[in-house]
Design a protein around this motif. Structure first.
Motif, short mmCIF file in Angstrom:
data_model
loop_
_atom_site.label_atom_id
_atom_site.label_comp_id
_atom_site.label_asym_id
_atom_site.label_seq_id
_atom_site.Cartn_x
_atom_site.Cartn_y
_atom_site.Cartn_z
N ASP A 231 -4.99 2.32 -1.33
CA ASP A 231 -4.52 1.64 -2.70
C ASP A 231 -3.71 1.31 -3.01
N GLU B 55 -1.54 1.04 -6.51
CA GLU B 55 -0.99 1.63 -7.97
C GLU B 55 -0.20 0.34 -8.40
N ARG C 69 -11.03 -4.14 -7.47
CA ARG C 69 -10.30 -4.31 -7.91
C ARG C 69 -10.76 -2.56 -9.54
N ILE D 120 0.48 -1.87 0.05
CA ILE D 120 0.26 -0.08 -0.38
C ILE D 120 0.57 1.71 0.26
N THR E 65 -8.91 6.74 1.01
CA THR E 65 -8.71 5.58 1.15
C THR E 65 -7.46 5.25 0.20
N VAL F 161 -11.67 -5.07 -0.65
CA VAL F 161 -11.06 -4.41 -1.88
C VAL F 161 -11.34 -4.89 -2.93
N ASN G 85 -11.02 -0.80 0.61
CA ASN G 85 -12.33 -0.44 1.18
C ASN G 85 -12.25 0.03 2.70
N LYS H 60 -4.82 -1.60 -10.01
CA LYS H 60 -5.23 -0.42 -8.99
C LYS H 60 -6.09 -1.26 -7.93
N LEU H 61 -6.08 -2.15 -6.84
CA LEU H 61 -6.12 -2.14 -5.80
C LEU H 61 -6.74 -1.12 -5.64
N LEU H 62 -8.84 -1.07 -4.43
CA LEU H 62 -8.90 -0.39 -4.06
C LEU H 62 -8.53 -1.39 -2.16
#
Lengths: 231, 231
Positions: A171, A173, A207, A161, A169, A205, A216, A212-214
DNA sequence: CGACATTTGTGACCGGAGTCACTTGCTGGA
DNA sequence: TCCAGCAAGTGACTCCGGTCACAAATGTCG
């Protein structure tokens, strides 16, 4: 193509350098764009190069005797690799490849040594980089000993991260592929996929776009990473 | 108790030092005998100590988040640990314990830094030690990715063999316990015991006395370690 | 836009290593 | 010399992650 002064100043290693040293570095630099899966450094040869990453993501990779890929570390923008050879003029221990299209500034080890000899803070930072690398390897080693697969995956994600504004939030990248994560953790690609499926199914999480993974629910991801909760 | 000059000269790091530097080191040294299982360095604190091992064997140990022991490296006589803090004045990353009764010469990081600043070869050797440590950790990381348990154990044993006269039967003095080897390899103690049983049953190795392992068939052990033969 | 390559996803199956609960052997100290 | 503690050895059982063979989805390039 050579680097500009402004480009070099984006690297922490060079922040304190005089204009003349920066000028020298510019004149002896090479800026290269590597396509995804390109080899930046080859293991087992005297590469004598230091590579500063401006954009993209790199991965340090070794191979076991029977040819299995082993992931050692990722290189983030602003960081660099190849620093071992500045100290011991030895062979490059691991391959470094680009995980996606990457822009890299390259110097020879001689150039870096010359600047470091004149600038003790650079020498100290290079030494500190080796120390940091050892600490990072210790952390990665400890990660490999975690008994639960989901915990290992979540901890690796936690380490990926980006360190950003606390309100935003979090994420990731430039999310590495499942295979690229698997070789870091001694797991199979399918196992990584299964953990990702569970994380996404539970909306921990998600996509967004290709790379990119967010995150949450960062507190839940962290809980799983630390072993205080289950997936 | 302080170290003598003759004692310090047994360490490669100090071979090139002047008499006056050696004298300074003697005067600021402590020689200590540690019993088996004693803690030489504690993780997570500012130890600010460098420890040179004269006799015995040490192990660097980390812990996972859930308290599981992770073996990082062994320290052989003539080698030292605690060198990270000389560079970055940071916290000691891992515990170092004595695997058996050990004699250690201790210096503060300040003392070592002072001598290193006056002696570039010492500074270079300390830097090289960090580089060597990274290479060793790469090798250990690669070892952890070997799929076959017997191969991992044999390779670890291969790495523990003393570098001696080629004609002599190779051996391992100060053989670590099964548990101490297990935590290096992410294996259970029982699994190590089973591999040792097979190796001894086939007379590839044999135990002599409490802590010595004789390598009767080094070419076979090496073959297993390299994956070219089975156990 | 389509073809191809790459990545992700899925399900079934299996085996090996961990776990557990012991026993046996060895070492060191009283 | 004896006993306690530690290390090595053993056997049975379980389950989890790897493997394999696919399918589906996504990305890239011409």
């Amino acid at each position: 193509m050579q680097a500009t002064r402004d480009l070099l100043r984006t690297f922490g290693l060079f922040k304190t350098l005089s204009d003349s040293d920066l000028e020298l570095l510019c004149s002896k630099s090479f800026v290269r764009r590597y396509e995804r899966r390109a080899v930046i450094l080859n293991a087992g040869v005297s590469e004598n190069k230091i590579c500063m990453l401006f954009e993209g993501r790199l991965q340090g990779i070794d191979f076991t005797i029977d040819g299995k890929e082993v992931g050692l570390y990722f290189v983030e923008p602003g960081d660099y690799c190849g620093e071992l050879c500045v100290f011991d003029s030895g062979l490059q221990p691991e391959h470094v490849i680009s995980l996606n299209s990457s822009v890299v500034v390259i110097f020879s080890s001689e150039t870096m040594r010359e600047v470091a000899e004149r600038n003790p803070t650079v020498m100290l930072q290079l030494g500190n980089k080796l120390a940091r690398r050892i600490r990072q390897m210790n952390a990665q080693r400890s990660l490999l000993s975690l008994p639960k697969v989901s915990q290992r995956v979540c901890r690796q994600l936690w380490l990926l991260i980006a360190k950003t504004d606390a309100e935003k939030t979090p994420d990731i990248e430039n999310l590495p592929t499942h295979m690229e994560i698997a070789i870091m953790l001694n797991l199979s690609r399918e196992t990584i996929t299964r953990v990702f499926q569970q994380l996404q199914r539970k909306q921990i999480v998600s996509r967004v776009g290709p790379n990119k993974l967010l995150i949450n629910q960062p507190e839940i991801l962290r809980g799983i990473a630390e072993g205080t909760r289950d997936l």
